[in-house]
Each structure stands twice: as structure tokens, then as C-alpha cells.
Design a protein around this motif. Structure first.
Motif: not given
Length: 293
Positions: A233-238
Motif C-alpha cells: 500500500k502507498s503512504a496515501k492509502e495507509m
């Protein structure tokens, strides 16, 4: 329409757990005690490990459903909501321990953080165990059971050492794919640990990747790519998963209004929170709350 069972906070009424911060129960005993009925969605204020030797069903963790299969292990952080639904009597173990148990037995936070299966960001997948590794896991848990039930000296120290070995074995097992991934280096691991720590502390006020990237002196693009390489997962998704998970927990376990919840999570307008919640989950906060009560 069938009513959803009341959601409760599950507690272990066990003298050993109360005195030592460690608990161990057979999954088959839990199943029989409940007459095979699934437990209601609940959460703990301690760590849990569910080790399924044989069994079939579903495990719901923070609103994501995972298939329960033979030879799998599930890791749960404190306050994660979960529900176990078995099709038939399983064979396995439920291991529980508190933060104080970890401290008392010198089990470092790094060991928990490096075991990516302890996750509080909308994804808590099981760890599948190969046939050749099963005797190691079974042996460790059976020794935990032996010492936990004994009256021998230093039994809790022995149990603590065995839990530590169980975590080391799991850490090594789930990290094997790192050996073939050049991005899985200690620098990246350190970046992820710092990001997760900051996300836990600032999720209600920092909603942008740039907020975290600036604090760590890296670019937002680098942080996104590094976190995705390590977790999928990307940082944005997390960040979005963390916000959504905390919002869902509050909607289930507290009577907070949508407006109050929006402000507590750092949204300037309730409408912005409603739009965010619906965009990610497909439901409004009110629709979600109604669906689980």
C-alpha cells in the motif's frame, strides 16, 4: 431482517492472564464453549495471535474478511476489531499477551513492528505455514502450554522466551521474500517504522503524505513508493485506511455524532468527512452505523 448481535469488548477471565499478562487457550475449547456459534465482533486491549492448525471459516479483521484455512496464523494489535466464524470445530491456539508482558520479557517494539502482519492500517493478512515449518510452531506453543500450566520456577520467564521465539520464527518466515527484493533494506524498514509511528500519533491532524514526508526529510513520492514496496500500500492509502478504520471503530463502539467524529479526525467540515467516508467505503457514516447495529 436478522439483527446484528451486540458488539462488545471481549475479556479473558483467566487468573494467569490477570497476573502475568499472558493467556493461552485451545481453539477447540473456545468453539465448544460457544457451542459452535461465531463470536460477535469485538476488540481487545492486548495483542492476540490465532494459530489455526486445522480449520475452515472466516476471520473478519477491521472490516476486512480473510479466509480461515489449515496452517495459518493471524496477528492482532490491541483495539483491532475482529470476529472468528468457523464452519466446524477447529484445532489450534489463541495466544494473548499485554504490552506489559512484552516489556517484562524484554521483547522489543521493533520485533512487533518488523512483523508486518501486525497491522493497523486496513490489512491484516494471515501468515500461511509450510508443512516443514509446522512442527516448529506447534512445538513452541505446546511448550508454552506446558510451562503456563506448571508450578516450576521461572515458568513465566520460560513462557516469555517461547513467545519471543514464536515471534522470531514468524518474523523470519514472513520476511523470506525480502531476500529477493533489493528495496527491502534496513534504511527502508527504518523509514516505514517511523512513518507508522507518526501515523499512529498524527493521523487526526496530518492527512497529507507531504506532512509525513516533510517530517522525515524525504519527498512525498519517495515515501509513497518505499511504503508501497514494503507493504503493498502507498503512504496515501495507509493514511486513508487508518482514518477510515478509526472512524468505523468510533461509529461502532461509541455514540459520537458524525459532526463530532469529523472534527475529532481533523476534518474542518462534516460534509468533507462524509464525502471521504463514502468515497472510500461506499457508504455514508450513518449508513455504515445503521448496517452494523
Amino acid at each position: 431482517m436478522e439483527q446484528t448481535p451486540e458488539i462488545v469488548t471481549h475479556l479473558i477471565d483467566d487468573h494467569l492472564f490477570e497476573t502475568s499478562g499472558f493467556g493461552l487457550k485451545r481453539m477447540e475449547d473456545i468453539y465448544r464453549k460457544n457451542n459452535g456459534a461465531p463470536d460477535v465482533p469485538h476488540r481487545h486491549d492486548y495483542y492476540s495471535i490465532i494459530f489455526i492448525e486445522n480449520g475452515e471459516g472466516e476471520h473478519v479483521v477491521d472490516f476486512t474478511t480473510y479466509k480461515v484455512e489449515n496452517q495459518t496464523i493471524y496477528f492482532l494489535l490491541p483495539q483491532q476489531m475482529h470476529q472468528v466464524i468457523m464452519k466446524s470445530e477447529p484445532k489450534g491456539w489463541a495466544i494473548t499477551f499485554t504490552e506489559q508482558f512484552l516489556i517484562r520479557n524484554a521483547i522489543p517494539d521493533k520485533m512487533i513492528n518488523d512483523l508486518y502482519l501486525f497491522s493497523d492500517y486496513g490489512q491484516s493478512p494471515p501468515l500461511p505455514i509450510r508443512d516443514e515449518d509446522m512442527p516448529v510452531y506447534v512445538g513452541l506453543v505446546e511448550q508454552m502450554f506446558h510451562f503456563a500450566q506448571s508450578i516450576e520456577n521461572y515458568k513465566l520467564e520460560a513462557v516469555g522466551s517461547l513467545v519471543k521465539l514464536f515471534l522470531i520464527q514468524s518474523n523470519n518466515h514472513c520476511s523470506m521474500h525480502k531476500l529477493h527484493n533489493p528495496q527491502m533494506v534496513e534504511t527502508s524498514n527504518h523509514l516505514l517504522r517511523n512513518f507508522k509511528k507518526m501515523l499512529d500519533e498524527h493521523y487526526a491532524s496530518w492527512h497529507m503524505v507531504s506532512d509525513y514526508a516533510a517530517e522525515m526529510a524525504v519527498t512525498g513520492d519517495y515515501l509513497n513508493k518505499t511504503v508501497k514496496a514494503l507493504t503493498g500500500k502507498s503512504a496515501k492509502e495507509m493514511i486513508q485506511s487508518k482514518l477510515l478504520t478509526e472512524a468505523k471503530r468510533a461509529l461502532i463502539f461509541t455514540p459520537v455524532s458524525n459532526k463530532e467524529l469529523a472534527f475529532s479526525l481533523g476534518f474542518e467540515e462534516a460534509a468533507h468527512f462524509n464525502n471521504f467516508f463514502k468515497k472510500i467505503s461506499g457508504q455514508t457514516p450513518s449508513e455504515f452505523r445503521a448496517s452494523v447495529h
